[in-house]
Design an enzyme around this catalytic site. Sequence first.
Site, PDB file in Angstrom:
ATOM      1  N   HIS A  47     -18.176 134.508   6.024  1.00 52.85           N
ATOM      2  CA  HIS A  47     -19.174 135.517   6.401  1.00 52.85           C
ATOM      3  C   HIS A  47     -20.169 134.933   7.408  1.00 52.85           C
ATOM      4  CE1 HIS A  47     -17.538 138.359   3.666  1.00 52.85           C
ATOM      5  NE2 HIS A  47     -17.884 137.712   2.568  1.00 52.85           N
TER       6      HIS A  47
ATOM      7  N   TRP B 299     -10.222 134.389   6.969  1.00 55.40           N
ATOM      8  CA  TRP B 299     -10.565 133.315   7.923  1.00 55.40           C
ATOM      9  C   TRP B 299     -11.023 132.076   7.147  1.00 55.40           C
ATOM     10  CZ3 TRP B 299     -14.700 130.243   9.146  1.00 55.40           C
ATOM     11  CH2 TRP B 299     -14.684 129.626  10.415  1.00 55.40           C
TER      12      TRP B 299
ATOM     13  N   ARG C 241     -11.463 148.122  13.885  1.00 58.02           N
ATOM     14  CA  ARG C 241     -11.405 147.381  12.621  1.00 58.02           C
ATOM     15  C   ARG C 241     -10.537 146.158  12.864  1.00 58.02           C
ATOM     16  NH1 ARG C 241     -11.075 149.355   6.500  1.00 58.02           N
ATOM     17  NH2 ARG C 241     -11.176 147.312   5.534  1.00 58.02           N
TER      18      ARG C 241
ATOM     19  N   TRP D 166     -20.385 145.744  -4.025  1.00 58.70           N
ATOM     20  CA  TRP D 166     -21.056 145.193  -5.216  1.00 58.70           C
ATOM     21  C   TRP D 166     -20.038 144.704  -6.240  1.00 58.70           C
ATOM     22  CZ3 TRP D 166     -25.982 144.340  -4.417  1.00 58.70           C
ATOM     23  CH2 TRP D 166     -26.714 145.201  -3.622  1.00 58.70           C
TER      24      TRP D 166
ATOM     25  N   GLU E 157     -19.079 149.758  -2.279  1.00 61.72           N
ATOM     26  CA  GLU E 157     -18.041 149.153  -3.143  1.00 61.72           C
ATOM     27  C   GLU E 157     -18.117 147.620  -3.149  1.00 61.72           C
ATOM     28  OE1 GLU E 157     -17.213 151.831  -1.067  1.00 61.72           O
ATOM     29  OE2 GLU E 157     -17.498 152.985  -2.912  1.00 61.72           O
TER      30      GLU E 157
ATOM     31  N   GLU F 155     -11.688 157.351  18.787  1.00 60.83           N
ATOM     32  CA  GLU F 155     -10.456 156.619  19.075  1.00 60.83           C
ATOM     33  C   GLU F 155     -10.479 155.380  18.178  1.00 60.83           C
ATOM     34  OE1 GLU F 155      -8.031 157.490  21.183  1.00 60.83           O
ATOM     35  OE2 GLU F 155      -9.110 159.336  21.669  1.00 60.83           O
TER      36      GLU F 155
ATOM     37  N   ARG G 282     -17.672 142.708  -5.723  1.00 57.02           N
ATOM     38  CA  ARG G 282     -17.257 141.318  -5.464  1.00 57.02           C
ATOM     39  C   ARG G 282     -18.021 140.376  -6.394  1.00 57.02           C
ATOM     40  NH1 ARG G 282     -15.520 140.780   0.825  1.00 57.02           N
ATOM     41  NH2 ARG G 282     -14.352 142.725   0.854  1.00 57.02           N
TER      42      ARG G 282
ATOM     43  N   ASP H 265     -13.692 143.036   9.631  1.00 53.25           N
ATOM     44  CA  ASP H 265     -12.846 142.640   8.500  1.00 53.25           C
ATOM     45  C   ASP H 265     -12.160 141.298   8.768  1.00 53.25           C
ATOM     46  OD1 ASP H 265     -11.679 142.833   6.062  1.00 53.25           O
ATOM     47  OD2 ASP H 265     -10.377 144.524   6.545  1.00 53.25           O
ATOM     48  N   GLY H 266     -11.949 140.551   7.710  1.00 55.08           N
ATOM     49  CA  GLY H 266     -11.157 139.327   7.807  1.00 55.08           C
ATOM     50  C   GLY H 266     -11.937 138.039   7.589  1.00 55.08           C
ATOM     51  N   ASN H 267     -13.200 138.149   7.202  1.00 54.44           N
ATOM     52  CA  ASN H 267     -13.992 136.928   6.980  1.00 54.44           C
ATOM     53  C   ASN H 267     -13.416 136.077   5.847  1.00 54.44           C
ATOM     54  OD1 ASN H 267     -15.699 138.008   8.871  1.00 54.44           O
ATOM     55  ND2 ASN H 267     -17.305 138.591   7.438  1.00 54.44           N
TER      56      ASN H 267
ATOM     57  N   LEU I 117     -30.324 149.421  23.266  1.00 50.82           N
ATOM     58  CA  LEU I 117     -29.216 149.612  22.315  1.00 50.82           C
ATOM     59  C   LEU I 117     -29.716 150.067  20.937  1.00 50.82           C
ATOM     60  CD1 LEU I 117     -26.136 149.007  21.581  1.00 50.82           C
ATOM     61  CD2 LEU I 117     -26.965 146.777  20.792  1.00 50.82           C
TER      62      LEU I 117
HETATM   63  C1  FPP Z   1     -15.167 142.025   5.507  1.00 46.51           C
HETATM   64  O1  FPP Z   1     -14.448 140.821   5.399  1.00 46.51           O
HETATM   65  C2  FPP Z   1     -16.556 141.753   5.779  1.00 46.51           C
HETATM   66  C3  FPP Z   1     -17.597 142.032   4.936  1.00 46.51           C
HETATM   67  C4  FPP Z   1     -17.394 142.680   3.617  1.00 46.51           C
HETATM   68  C5  FPP Z   1     -18.980 141.693   5.287  1.00 46.51           C
HETATM   69  C6  FPP Z   1     -19.322 141.682   6.743  1.00 46.51           C
HETATM   70  C7  FPP Z   1     -20.617 141.008   6.867  1.00 46.51           C
HETATM   71  C8  FPP Z   1     -20.984 140.123   7.826  1.00 46.51           C
HETATM   72  C9  FPP Z   1     -20.155 139.771   9.007  1.00 46.51           C
HETATM   73  C10 FPP Z   1     -22.279 139.397   7.730  1.00 46.51           C
HETATM   74  C11 FPP Z   1     -23.533 140.178   7.533  1.00 46.51           C
HETATM   75  C12 FPP Z   1     -23.856 141.136   8.603  1.00 46.51           C
HETATM   76  C13 FPP Z   1     -25.015 141.151   9.330  1.00 46.51           C
HETATM   77  C14 FPP Z   1     -25.337 142.364  10.121  1.00 46.51           C
HETATM   78  C15 FPP Z   1     -25.957 140.040   9.399  1.00 46.51           C
HETATM   79  P1  FPP Z   1     -13.712 140.463   4.040  1.00 46.51           P
HETATM   80  O2  FPP Z   1     -14.558 139.501   3.288  1.00 46.51           O
HETATM   81  O3  FPP Z   1     -13.375 141.729   3.298  1.00 46.51           O
HETATM   82  O4  FPP Z   1     -12.432 139.770   4.592  1.00 46.51           O
HETATM   83  P2  FPP Z   1     -11.027 139.639   3.849  1.00 46.51           P
HETATM   84  O5  FPP Z   1     -10.440 141.022   3.797  1.00 46.51           O
HETATM   85  O6  FPP Z   1     -10.257 138.711   4.733  1.00 46.51           O
HETATM   86  O7  FPP Z   1     -11.297 139.065   2.491  1.00 46.51           O
END
Ligand code: FPP
Length: 241
Positions: A32, A20, A183, A64, A62, A202, A66, A15-17, A126
Site C-alpha cells: 500500500h 505486488w 482498474r 473493513w 467492504e 469507458e 480485512r 488494485d494490486g498492492n 484539479l
Molecule cells: C487494492 O489493492 C488497494 C486498496 C484496497 C487500497 C488502495 C489504497 C492506497 C493506494 C493507499 C491510500 C490512498 C491514499 C489516497 C493516500 P489490494 O490490496 O486489494 O491488492 P490485491 O488485490 O493484490 O491484494
Amino acid sequence: MNDKALPRHVAIIMDGNGRWAKQHMLKVALGHRAGVEALRAIIRESSDLNIDTLSLFAFSTENWRRSETEVAALMQLLLEYFMSEIDELDENNVRIRILGEKDGLPAPQRRALEAAEERTKGNTGLNLCIAINYGGRQEIIRAARMLAQKALSGELSPEQIDEKAFSDCLYTAGLPDVDLLIRTSGEMRLSGFLLYQCAYAEFLFPETLWPDFTLEDYHRALEAYAARDRRFGGRTWSNES
Ligand code: FPP
C-alpha cells in the site's frame, strides 16, 4: 495530446498492492505504501494536464473486513498522506473532496480529511476526489433518502426528481460524470465504484499492478481513451440510405 480528447473525469481503482507486496516478499502494508508513491505522480500529471476531476478508490465499505493490521496500516497511510501532501496540493490549486461516510472513520483521520477539504475548498484546479469508507450502492441509497426527505418536507415534488436533482445528492455533486475508469491488476470489476457516475464511462483494465503503474502507463490509458468512439447510445454511421 490534444486537449479535446482528454477525459474530464478519470476514476482509478488502484488494485494490486497486495499482490505486488507478495511478489516482492514484503508485508501487505508496504504494498500500500508503494501504491501511495505511484499515486503521487498520477495526481501531479492529472493536474498538469488540466484534467477536471480525478477520483481514487482508497478504501471501500467492504475493506473493513480485512485484518485489523491491514486496516490500521491503510488508516495510518491516509493520515500520513494528508499531513505530508496538503501543502503541495494546496499550492497546486488542487481541491480535495472526500467521497464516502467520514463519520465511520477514526477521529484523527476524519479531522485530517475535513481539514483538507476545508483548506482547499476555494481552489479551482484539479478536483481530487478520494473515496474512503465508500460504497456505490450506499451512495445511491443515501441520495434516495435525501430526495425522500426533500419530498416529505415539500421542498421538491416527486415529478421534479430528475438526473440533475439525483446527481446533486451524490458525493460528486457538481462534478462531471466519469469518462474513463481504470482498474489496474487485470481485475475486471467495478466493485461499486461510482456506480451512477460511470453510466457512460469507458473502461480500461491494464494488467499492471498499481504500485508499478507509471506515467507511461497513464499516458497509454489516456491515448486508448482518445481512440475510443463514444456514442452515448447514439450512432455515428448510417447504412439506411
Ligand atoms: C487494492 O489493492 C488497494 C486498496 C484496497 C487500497 C488502495 C489504497 C492506497 C493506494 C493507499 C491510500 C490512498 C491514499 C489516497 C493516500 P489490494 O490490496 O486489494 O491488492 P490485491 O488485490 O493484490 O491484494
